[in-house]
Design an enzyme around this catalytic site. Structure first.
Site, PDB file in Angstrom:
ATOM      1  N   HIS A 233       0.854  -1.173   0.000  1.00  0.00           N
ATOM      2  CA  HIS A 233       0.000   0.000   0.000  1.00  0.00           C
ATOM      3  C   HIS A 233       0.897   1.232   0.000  1.00  0.00           C
ATOM      4  O   HIS A 233       2.112   1.139   0.208  1.00  0.00           O
ATOM      5  CB  HIS A 233      -0.873   0.032   1.255  1.00  0.00           C
ATOM      6  CG  HIS A 233      -1.999  -0.959   1.251  1.00  0.00           C
ATOM      7  ND1 HIS A 233      -2.962  -0.984   0.267  1.00  0.00           N
ATOM      8  CD2 HIS A 233      -2.314  -1.952   2.127  1.00  0.00           C
ATOM      9  CE1 HIS A 233      -3.838  -1.948   0.532  1.00  0.00           C
ATOM     10  NE2 HIS A 233      -3.464  -2.554   1.651  1.00  0.00           N
TER      11      HIS A 233
ATOM     12  N   CYS B 291      -0.291   2.852  -5.152  1.00  0.00           N
ATOM     13  CA  CYS B 291      -0.958   4.025  -5.701  1.00  0.00           C
ATOM     14  C   CYS B 291      -0.126   5.269  -5.450  1.00  0.00           C
ATOM     15  O   CYS B 291       0.835   5.263  -4.706  1.00  0.00           O
ATOM     16  CB  CYS B 291      -2.336   4.193  -5.072  1.00  0.00           C
ATOM     17  SG  CYS B 291      -3.436   2.786  -5.302  1.00  0.00           S
TER      18      CYS B 291
END
Length: 470
Positions: free
Chosen positions: A306, A349
């Site tokens: 993440h 991301c």
């Protein structure tokens, strides 16, 4: 006859006491400050250049270049080359490893008299005090750099000093600035194969035909990719997050396995580490940054996690900035990777925004898949030469992960590597195809939002990077 590395030490016996400080200064951008401190004679110079993988079997050009710049051309005969041969390589092939900045300062140093040196020390005494007493001109330049008083784009302090003491020296600096004003910064380039044409540390048999790969390297157009193993492929794969507010990354096992398989196939020594906290990630990166990469051609690092803005996160939710990941392998911290490609693939991301889409005419249907996002961020870092960072998505946007088969980006990357590498496709061509393939993917996330994605490679490579299949 080719010159063996051990035989190069006879060159060091003929270097003068003035030559060694000059050579050490010219190497300032190529080896660490700690390594420079160890260089007290010519043999020490050779040893430190070898430790930094700058002098190896088949590649001793840096030594020939250094001798050329300091005017010790008579010593080139021990390397079976001439001044003219070295000069031709430097002019025609853009293979110089010594920066123009170092060259102009060295040129200036040769024009500084003992009176000039004393005048410089006097004018700098208010900033450096008694420490100037035992400094030579190279020490002064280095000290000014450390205090950010001197840099390739900042000669103001030096011009101010020369303006007070020597119009001749001032003109040298001004001429250099004028000549380089409109030129892009020169990036370091790897010197390999031109040496075989010069019979310098040449380990191939004379007259032996070369392969297409060797031919490309000989023309200095492609990074060397022939060692076995090619280098390390470090995979940091985070799935199980102890910080419970962060969801586990279902599907990442497919990515990690695909990367292991493809880079093992490409001849890399794969090292995979799962579920690391932020501090553990930093420690692992520092471990590989401090490791010796001598005898290896490349380094690859894949981070699957993440992320948030400007970073990826460890399993504890703490941040690791991308600039810190890359900096573990820069020329100062990892000299054995200097002028070798350093490749980073980041699956995370770069923000929380959905990639916008526009309608386009197509001839196929896009599958709707079950997706999650790797919330996230990746920092735009200033990187040195010979670095590639493959980003899963563009700034501020999410990247998509299919919980059943892995991420769009990593799966496409591995697929395109398997298809393109046997054909000899370079990494730029492969990543362009990854962009095309990922851009055509489409799905829904949380059943309410249309998901699109476009990756973004960033690189400062100075040659073609081709992952040759062993």
């Amino acid at each position: 006859m080719a010159t063996a590395i051990n035989d190069l030490f006879q060159i060091t016996e003929q270097l003068s006491t003035d030559d060694v400080p000059a050579l050490r200064f010219l190497c300032s951008d190529l080896i660490t400050a700690k390594s420079q401190e160890k260089i007290v004679d010519g043999k020490g110079l050779i040893l430190e250049l070898r430790k930094a993988s700058l002098v190896e079997e088949g590649d001793c050009f840096i030594l020939a270049e250094l001798l050329y710049w300091i005017g010790q051309n008579k010593l080139l005969k021990y390397m079976n080359v001439t001044k003219e041969m070295v000069q031709e390589q430097l002019q025609n092939n853009n293979v110089s490893r010594v920066s123009p900045f170092r060259k102009i300062l060295y040129e200036v140093s040769q024009d500084i008299s003992s009176d000039d040196l004393n005048n410089m020390k006097f004018l700098l005494s208010d900033k450096f005090g008694a420490s100037l007493e035992n400094m030579d001109i190279y020490d002064i330049f280095t000290a000014m750099e450390k205090r950010e008083m001197l840099a390739d784009n900042n000669f103001e302090e030096l011009k101010k000093i020369f303006g007070q003491m020597s119009p001749r020296l001032l003109k040298k600096i001004e001429d250099y600035e004028t000549h380089n004003k409109d030129k892009p910064l020169q990036e370091e380039s790897e010197v390999v194969s031109n040496l075989s044409q010069m019979s310098l540390c040449n380990t191939t048999e004379q007259g032996k035909p070369v392969s297409q790969e060797e031919s490309c390297v000989i023309q200095n157009k492609e990074y060397k990719m022939s060692s076995l193993p090619r280098g390390y492929c470090l995979i940091l794969n985070n799935f199980d997050f102890v910080e419970k507010r962060i969801q586990n990354r279902w599907g990442t096992e497919h990515d990690a396995k695909a990367l292991e398989e493809v880079f093992s196939w490409l001849g890399f020594e794969v090292k995979r580490h799962d579920d690391l906290k932020a501090a553990e990630m930093r420690a692992k990166l520092e471990e590989y940054g401090k490791a010796s990469h001598q005898g290896k051609d490349c380094f690859v690092c894949c981070v699957l996690s993440h992320g948030e803005q400007q970073c990826v996160v460890g399993t504890d939710g703490e941040k690791v900035e991308i600039k810190d990941i890359v900096s573990c392998f820069d020329g100062k911290k990892c000299p054995s990777l200097v002028q070798k490609p350093k490749v980073f693939f980041i699956q995370a991301c770069q923000g929380k925004e959905f990639q916008e889409s526009v309608e386009a005419q197509g001839d196929g249907c896009f599958p709707v898949v079950r997706l999650e996002s790797d919330d996230s961020g990746i920092y735009r870092v200033p990187v040195d030469a010979d670095v590639l960072i493959g980003m899963a998505t563009v700034q501020e946007c999410l990247s998509m992960r299919d919980v059943r088969s892995g991420t769009w980006y990593i799966q496409s990357l591995c697929r395109q590597l398997r298809e393109g590498c046997p054909r000899g496709d370079d990494i730029h061509s492969i990543l362009t195809k990854v962009n095309e393939e990922v851009s055509k993917e489409e799905g829904t996330i949380k059943r309410i939002k249309l998901a699109k994605q476009i990756p973004e490679p960033r690189y400062t490579l100075t040659k073609k990077l081709v992952f040759r299949v062993p």
